[in-house]
Design an enzyme around this catalytic site. Structure first.
Site, PDB file in Angstrom:
ATOM      1  N   THR A   1      31.681  36.563  38.710  1.00  0.00           N
ATOM      2  CA  THR A   1      31.468  37.617  37.726  1.00  0.00           C
ATOM      3  C   THR A   1      29.981  37.831  37.648  1.00  0.00           C
ATOM      4  OG1 THR A   1      33.368  36.919  36.406  1.00  0.00           O
ATOM      5  CG2 THR A   1      31.586  38.012  35.208  1.00  0.00           C
TER       6      THR A   1
ATOM      7  N   GLY B   1      33.434  31.652  36.047  1.00  0.00           N
ATOM      8  CA  GLY B   1      34.321  30.539  36.353  1.00  0.00           C
ATOM      9  C   GLY B   1      35.706  30.791  35.778  1.00  0.00           C
TER      10      GLY B   1
ATOM     11  N   GLY C   1      38.197  31.650  33.559  1.00  0.00           N
ATOM     12  CA  GLY C   1      38.058  32.286  32.254  1.00  0.00           C
ATOM     13  C   GLY C   1      38.885  31.653  31.157  1.00  0.00           C
TER      14      GLY C   1
ATOM     15  N   ARG D   1      46.610  40.059  33.628  1.00  0.00           N
ATOM     16  CA  ARG D   1      45.822  38.894  33.204  1.00  0.00           C
ATOM     17  C   ARG D   1      44.368  39.323  32.898  1.00  0.00           C
ATOM     18  NH1 ARG D   1      40.850  36.346  34.966  1.00  0.00           N
ATOM     19  NH2 ARG D   1      40.957  34.153  34.451  1.00  0.00           N
ATOM     20  N   VAL D   2      43.853  38.835  31.800  1.00  0.00           N
ATOM     21  CA  VAL D   2      42.460  39.089  31.436  1.00  0.00           C
ATOM     22  C   VAL D   2      41.780  37.741  31.240  1.00  0.00           C
ATOM     23  CG1 VAL D   2      40.949  40.028  29.634  1.00  0.00           C
ATOM     24  CG2 VAL D   2      42.959  41.325  30.368  1.00  0.00           C
ATOM     25  N   GLY D   3      40.610  37.595  31.800  1.00  0.00           N
ATOM     26  CA  GLY D   3      39.867  36.342  31.653  1.00  0.00           C
ATOM     27  C   GLY D   3      38.878  36.410  30.508  1.00  0.00           C
ATOM     28  N   ASP D   4      37.860  35.597  30.611  1.00  0.00           N
ATOM     29  CA  ASP D   4      36.848  35.532  29.544  1.00  0.00           C
ATOM     30  C   ASP D   4      35.864  36.696  29.567  1.00  0.00           C
ATOM     31  OD1 ASP D   4      35.969  34.591  32.067  1.00  0.00           O
ATOM     32  OD2 ASP D   4      34.245  33.615  31.146  1.00  0.00           O
TER      33      ASP D   4
HETATM   34  N1  ASP Z   1      35.425  34.435  34.632  1.00  0.00           N
HETATM   35  C1  ASP Z   1      36.157  35.277  35.528  1.00  0.00           C
HETATM   36  C2  ASP Z   1      37.575  35.362  35.098  1.00  0.00           C
HETATM   37  O1  ASP Z   1      38.134  34.379  34.653  1.00  0.00           O
HETATM   38  C3  ASP Z   1      36.082  34.862  36.949  1.00  0.00           C
HETATM   39  C4  ASP Z   1      34.790  34.257  37.400  1.00  0.00           C
HETATM   40  O2  ASP Z   1      33.751  34.485  36.832  1.00  0.00           O
HETATM   41  O3  ASP Z   1      34.786  33.505  38.354  1.00  0.00           O
HETATM   42  O4  ASP Z   1      38.166  36.403  35.264  1.00  0.00           O
END
Ligand code: ASP
Length: 341
Positions: A202, A254, A256, A230-233
């Site tokens: 990201t 990383g 999320g 799906r939604v991450g952080d």
């Molecule tokens: N944080 C992002 C997510 O979980 C992915 C990433 O930054 O590696 O969607």
């Protein structure tokens, strides 16, 4: 000191403050001159360097941090070779490129889009949500309709390379988010990494302008081959990004889900409020992820990146391989973050 004397001292001081205040006010009637060399921009990963260069074009002549972070992260968003952000991002398991982004300025204003398809620059849509609506988050089709109504163009974001990688992945459909190639989690004998070396990542960017104001932006295509929806952080204010103009700002990259659980970026900012330096604050947040589930933490990557109001910055990650880019009047560098494992 007697109560009377305290009172006298108090009124003397306040009269002096009023006088000084008046004088100061008169002197600052004009726009204050930018403080030289104060501007700085930092962002996650080595691809942040090209993004920083664009942000710097805004910051260097005295532009606003908010404009800088938007301009900066648009670089990886438009880069078809970057398979973890924007155009060219790896799709979900249904072959759909769904994007997440958020932005936050120096006055707690923020905007976010989640699971947005067909729009090259989700960060600019997030900014419009912030500036043109009474809301903070728009998702999915609603976000797309809003973007189209505001002049954004509908585009196919799935590049031939990402489509090819997705079709390769479909052969096994093994959903195992593998972290950055540099560490032990990726075993070469298992064949090529699903989705290539950038199956996630990201861009999180934080800038301080010459007025000393902070802003941040965060944008991603999320985990490759995720479940649709799906939604991450990354687009979640407080998780993937947080800006408190009194204290500092933080962002993350990383897995999320682990960042959301601890409201990671907000936690890092609050730790800086308690007096921790940026790197120490990031380390504390990473340690909290480990405390929750030590076994799991060994096999995933999370990295935090932070800057405080003095323009000091730092990062910390679970695993080796988390890099970040810094650009200021004094340096233009890529650093490798320290890590626990
Ligand atoms: N944080 C992002 C997510 O979980 C992915 C990433 O930054 O590696 O969607």
């Amino acid at each position: 000191m007697s109560t009377r004397r305290k009172f006298l001292y108090g009124s003397l001081f306040s009269s002096a403050a009023v006088l000084a205040g008046k004088k100061l006010f008169a002197a600052t009637d004009q726009v204050p001159a930018p403080v030289k060399d104060q501007a700085i921009v930092i962002s996650t990963w080595d691809f942040g360097q090209a993004a920083n260069a664009e942000a710097w074009k805004v910051l260097q002549p005295g532009g606003k941090a908010l404009d800088a972070v938007e301009a900066g992260v648009k670089v990886p968003e438009a880069d078809p070779n970057n398979q973890s952000v924007g155009y060219g991002g790896l799709p979900d398991r249904d072959g759909r490129v769904t994007l997440d982004a958020c932005i936050m300025d120096e006055r707690y204003n923020c905007g976010s889009v989640m699971c947005l398809e067909h729009i090259m620059h989700p960060i600019s849509v997030a900014r419009l949500v912030m500036e043109k609506t009474p809301h903070i988050v728009l998702v999915g089709d609603g976000a797309l309709q809003f973007a189209l109504a505001n002049g954004f163009k509908k585009e196919n974001l799935l590049t031939p390379k990402s489509e090819h990688d997705w079709k390769e992945w479909l052969k096994t459909s093994k959903y195992e988010p593998v972290m950055n190639i540099e560490n032990k989690l990726y075993k070469k004998e298992e064949g090529p990494m699903p989705g290539g070396p950038n199956n996630h990542d990201t861009i999180g960017m934080i800038a301080m302008d010459n007025n000393g104001d902070l802003s941040g932006a965060c944008t991603t295509s999320g985990m490759a081959f995720k479940l649709h929806g799906r939604v991450g952080d990354s687009p979640i204010i407080g998780a993937g990004l947080y800006v408190d103009n009194e204290i500092g700002a933080a962002t993350s990259s990383g897995v999320g889900e682990e960042v959301i659980r601890i409201v990671g970026s907000h936690l890092v900012v609050e730790l800086m409020r308690q007096g921790y330096a940026p790197e120490a604050a990031c380390k504390k947040a990473v340690e909290r992820i480990i405390r929750r589930n030590p076994e799991k933490a060994k096999n995933i990557q999370v990295g935090f990146l932070a800057m405080n109001k003095k323009g000091q910055y730092g990062a910390y990650a679970l695993q080796k391989g988390f890099t970040y880019s810094v650009k200021s009047g004094k340096e233009d560098k890529i650093y490798t973050s320290k890590s626990i494992y």
